[in-house]
Design an enzyme around this catalytic site. Structure first.
Site, short mmCIF file in Angstrom:
data_model
loop_
_atom_site.label_atom_id
_atom_site.label_comp_id
_atom_site.label_asym_id
_atom_site.label_seq_id
_atom_site.Cartn_x
_atom_site.Cartn_y
_atom_site.Cartn_z
N ALA A 25 0.80 -1.24 0.00
CA ALA A 25 0.00 0.00 0.00
C ALA A 25 0.82 1.28 0.00
O ALA A 25 0.25 2.37 0.06
CB ALA A 25 -0.93 0.01 1.21
N SER A 154 -4.29 -9.40 -12.63
CA SER A 154 -3.78 -8.67 -13.80
C SER A 154 -4.44 -9.22 -15.05
O SER A 154 -4.78 -10.41 -15.11
CB SER A 154 -2.25 -8.84 -13.90
OG SER A 154 -1.77 -8.43 -15.17
N TYR A 167 4.59 -15.07 -13.62
CA TYR A 167 3.75 -13.99 -13.09
C TYR A 167 2.29 -14.20 -13.49
O TYR A 167 1.38 -14.15 -12.65
CB TYR A 167 4.27 -12.65 -13.60
CG TYR A 167 3.39 -11.46 -13.31
CD1 TYR A 167 3.49 -10.79 -12.09
CD2 TYR A 167 2.49 -10.99 -14.26
CE1 TYR A 167 2.69 -9.68 -11.83
CE2 TYR A 167 1.70 -9.88 -14.01
CZ TYR A 167 1.80 -9.23 -12.80
OH TYR A 167 1.02 -8.13 -12.54
N ILE A 200 -1.69 0.03 -16.26
CA ILE A 200 -1.88 1.15 -15.32
C ILE A 200 -0.56 1.92 -15.21
O ILE A 200 0.51 1.34 -15.05
CB ILE A 200 -2.32 0.64 -13.95
CG1 ILE A 200 -3.57 -0.23 -14.08
CG2 ILE A 200 -2.56 1.81 -13.00
CD1 ILE A 200 -4.78 0.47 -14.67
#
Length: 263
Positions: A25, A154, A167, A200
């Site tokens: 975060a 993702s 990943y 993003i």
């Protein structure tokens, strides 16, 4: 761009009285999510590994938005760290109502060079640590018969991409984790969902080797919405899924990618 929740008056705080823990975060999507949850009234725990200065900045921003919280450092690859993290948050803020599993890593490695160690690490930091955090919060949510677990996956979980096999596999595993937990925990008032961000725009993309970067215009051309995705786009969706109006939504996988992939 700002998260819509940040523009709400402080009287419109649907997460007032809830405690939210966001892992990873201190920056990027995790930081934006923490701000969005704080704007909605949640008390926030800012999970991070070694980014204490960034985490404290996010905490200061949460307080400016009218919510309190703490920063919590934890290496979730340690099998016991998740339990210690949840214990600390519970002791200082109260039981965790909302868990956002956002921490992870973005290891780039060709398939030919992916050995056992690389594979195991990618699955550990992008899937297993989220099992640990989810497992640690579940007993408290079961006692209260309420909870939200939101896993950040993702689009690569569905699209695949060269150099990201391990990943993408781990991120696909989060979809299965969410769906199974949704079925198991739904009868107890706990909703579990996945968000799948697309391309993003975050600061860490600037640290990628040049040959691993996608030109922004090439990415935009793949999308229906012709702009770069921002962390706040993802944060707004997570805050919605964390809120009381999403109590009939569980086991879902929400793409936040500007229409890159049609789900």
């Amino acid at each position: 761009m700002t998260t819509p929740l940040l523009d709400l008056p402080l009287t419109a705080r649907p997460l007032q009285g809830r405690v939210a823990l966001v892992t990873g975060a201190a920056t990027g999507i995790g930081a934006a999510t923490t701000r969005a949850l704080a704007a909605a009234g949640a008390t926030v725990a800012i999970g991070h590994l070694t980014q204490i200065n960034q985490a404290r900045r996010v905490l200061a921003e949460a307080r400016q938005l009218g919510s309190d919280g703490i920063e919590v450092s934890a290496d979730l690859t340690d099998p016991d760290a998740a339990d210690r993290m949840i214990s600390q948050v519970t002791s200082e803020l109260g039981p965790v109502d909302i868990l956002v599993n956002n921490a992870g890593a973005y290891p780039r490695q060709s398939w030919e060079q992916t050995d056992e160690r690389t594979w195991a690490h990618a699955l550990d930091v992008n899937l297993t640590i989220h099992y640990r955090a989810s497992h640690a919060v579940t007993p408290g949510m079961l006692r209260r018969q309420w909870g939200r677990i939101i896993n950040v996956s993702s689009v690569n979980a569905r699209a695949g991409r060269p150099g990201l096999t391990a990943y993408s596999t781990a991120k696909a595993g989060l979809i299965g984790l969410s769906r199974s937990l949704a079925r198991e925990l739904g009868p107890h008032g706990i909703c579990v969902n996945t968000v799948l961000p697309g391309a993003i725009q975050v600061d860490t993309e600037n640290t990628l080797p040049t040959h691993h970067r996608t030109h922004p215009q090439d990415q935009i051309a793949r999308q229906c919405v012709p702009r770069r995705g921002q962390p706040d786009d993802v944060a707004a969706a997570i805050a919605f899924l964390a809120g009381p109006t999403a109590s009939f939504i569980t086991g879902q996988s929400l793409h936040i990618d500007g229409g890159w992939l049609m789900n």
